[in-house]
Design an enzyme around this catalytic site. Structure first.
Site, PDB file in Angstrom:
ATOM      1  N   GLN A   1      33.130   7.239  17.461  1.00 57.67           N
ATOM      2  CA  GLN A   1      34.330   7.389  18.300  1.00 57.67           C
ATOM      3  C   GLN A   1      35.005   6.047  18.581  1.00 57.67           C
ATOM      4  O   GLN A   1      36.053   6.007  19.206  1.00 57.67           O
ATOM      5  CB  GLN A   1      33.966   8.086  19.626  1.00 57.67           C
ATOM      6  CG  GLN A   1      33.399   9.492  19.463  1.00 57.67           C
ATOM      7  CD  GLN A   1      34.455  10.535  19.077  1.00 57.67           C
ATOM      8  OE1 GLN A   1      35.662  10.270  19.050  1.00 57.67           O
ATOM      9  NE2 GLN A   1      33.989  11.740  18.753  1.00 57.67           N
TER      10      GLN A   1
ATOM     11  N   GLY B   1      34.891   9.954   9.021  1.00 55.88           N
ATOM     12  CA  GLY B   1      36.302   9.871   8.647  1.00 55.88           C
ATOM     13  C   GLY B   1      37.227  10.699   9.523  1.00 55.88           C
ATOM     14  O   GLY B   1      38.332  10.279   9.854  1.00 55.88           O
ATOM     15  N   HIS B   2      36.754  11.877   9.937  1.00 54.50           N
ATOM     16  CA  HIS B   2      37.708  12.828  10.518  1.00 54.50           C
ATOM     17  C   HIS B   2      38.031  12.602  11.989  1.00 54.50           C
ATOM     18  O   HIS B   2      38.751  13.390  12.593  1.00 54.50           O
ATOM     19  CB  HIS B   2      37.238  14.264  10.265  1.00 54.50           C
ATOM     20  CG  HIS B   2      36.009  14.670  11.017  1.00 54.50           C
ATOM     21  ND1 HIS B   2      36.080  15.200  12.282  1.00 54.50           N
ATOM     22  CD2 HIS B   2      34.698  14.642  10.688  1.00 54.50           C
ATOM     23  CE1 HIS B   2      34.849  15.486  12.683  1.00 54.50           C
ATOM     24  NE2 HIS B   2      33.998  15.150  11.746  1.00 54.50           N
TER      25      HIS B   2
ATOM     26  N   CYS C   1      30.490  28.323  29.968  1.00 50.64           N
ATOM     27  CA  CYS C   1      30.132  29.022  31.205  1.00 50.64           C
ATOM     28  C   CYS C   1      30.284  30.529  31.082  1.00 50.64           C
ATOM     29  O   CYS C   1      29.446  31.290  31.515  1.00 50.64           O
ATOM     30  CB  CYS C   1      31.003  28.464  32.320  1.00 50.64           C
ATOM     31  SG  CYS C   1      31.049  29.411  33.811  1.00 50.64           S
TER      32      CYS C   1
END
Ligand code: PLP
Length: 378
Positions: free
Chosen positions: A180, A200-201, A324
């Site tokens: 990240q 890469g994405h 949830c």
């Protein structure tokens, strides 16, 4: 639809797409083939490797192109486990920060069963450096330490440079998951870590591309059956994908001068959320990526009325911390490690932007719209 989920996947950048298409035409051959077409593909791949090495401040020879960060994490953890065994070390463990991505946590459990020490984080989600000395105090010497550069849920930056100094002094290999971080912050120093993984994405490159930098120490292949990537990863090389990954990263590199301004925009957005919505920002007080905000919005009633669903109806693609409404509540291990209650974790909403596309102002507008419609402040 406004897209605020770049930490899950960024859209393919037009430049990466053009490079990928062009490479399909220009390099039709297998990069391992000895004929001229094969050699041409091989040269293009090696040039891309050099460029990527330059971006990371790393040696090109230490870079292995992979199918993504998950493969890279599995490869490096298998390598560390096997290296320790070969060195005759009796059952060494691995230390991983408690907030690593599941591809690290689960690979660690697989390759070091029962011998994974999870290093805790503080309430902001920052690794507690004292956990390293606490581990070492018992005389334990791990086969490696894994610390991410930036967390995918909170965007909180981790003290990987300090961990690198600690690990260097003790001859312990450091693995840094920079998935990240790369493409969003300057990456030059990362090449100093013993192992670095990336994908890469997350930054405009294609899915199915990634890299593992393995410094000078060598790497046992996880995938066997071919001598590609200097015998460190078998399988026909993804020339077009790797070229597109590097093109996307280079493109992001050209935007890094905007980081300060982007941080300012994120801060203004957060100030608005606090003032107008009474929202809390998770990880506040810590250095965080300019592109990520993990917030605790006000409650919308019962937990089935989830913000992520309301946002979707309002034309915003965002991401939530836990499922949830499914009844099988799985609380995020990251928020759990930060001491966030289960109830709050179920409400957490992650917004992540890219260099291009809608930014924080649009996000703030849509959040206010929802509050007006569904009650509460705003
Ligand atoms: N590490 C981090 C921090 C991530 O955020 C992700 C994906 O979300 C991964 C690893 C896995 O990346 P990939 O999809 O390339 O396998």
């Amino acid at each position: 639809m406004l897209y605020f989920d770049h930490n899950a996947k960024a859209p393919l950048s037009p430049r990466a797409r053009a490079v990928w298409l062009d490479a399909q035409e220009r390099y039709p051959a297998n990069a391992a083939s000895l004929h001229r077409l094969g050699q041409r593909a091989d040269r293009a791949l090696e040039e891309a490797r050099e460029t990527l090495a330059g971006l990371l401040g790393a040696r090109a020879a230490g870079l292995v192109f992979t199918s993504g960060a998950t493969e890279a994490a599995n490869t490096v953890l298998a390598h560390l486990a096997q290296s320790a065994r070969t060195a005759g070390e009796a059952h060494p463990g691995i230390w991983v920060s408690a907030i690593e991505h599941p591809c690290v946590l689960e690979a660690a459990e697989r390759w070091f069963p029962g011998r994974v020490r999870r290093l805790g984080v503080d309430a902001r989600g920052v690794l507690e450096l004292g956990e390293l000395s606490a581990g070492a105090a018992g005389g334990e010497r791990p086969a490696g330490v894994v610390v991410m550069a930036a967390n995918n849920e909170t965007g909180v930056l981790q003290p990987w440079r300090a961990v690198l100094a600690w690990a260097r002094d003790r001859g312990v290999p450091l693995v840094c998951d920079a998935t990240q971080w790369v493409g969003r912050l300057p990456a030059e120093g990362l090449g100093e870590c013993d192992f670095v993984l990336g994908s890469g994405h997350k930054c405009g490159g294609p899915v199915g591309t990634g890299f593992l930098h393995c410094g000078t120490g060598g790497l046992r292949p996880l995938l066997v059956g071919g001598a590609q990537e200097e015998g460190r990863r078998a399988g026909t090389q993804n020339v077009a994908g790797s070229l597109a990954l590097v093109a996307a990263l280079e493109e992001c590199g050209g935007r890094l001068g905007e980081v300060e301004a982007r941080l300012g925009r994120r801060e203004r957005f957060e100030a608005g959320l606090r003032a107008d919505l009474g929202a809390r920002i998770l990880g506040e007080g810590a250095e965080r990526l300019w592109n990520t905000v993990l917030l605790l919005p006000p409650e919308l009633g019962d937990c089935r009325q989830r913000w992520v669903v309301r946002l979707d109806a309002a034309g915003v693609a965002a991401s939530s911390g836990s499922a949830c409404a499914s009844g099988r509540e799985e609380v995020s291990h990251v928020l759990e490690a930060m001491g966030v209650s289960r109830g709050e974790a179920g409400r957490a909403l992650r917004l992540s932007v890219g260099w291009e596309g809608p930014d924080w102002e649009e996000a703030g507008g849509r959040l206010r719209e929802i509050l007006r419609k569904w009650g509460g402040r705003g």
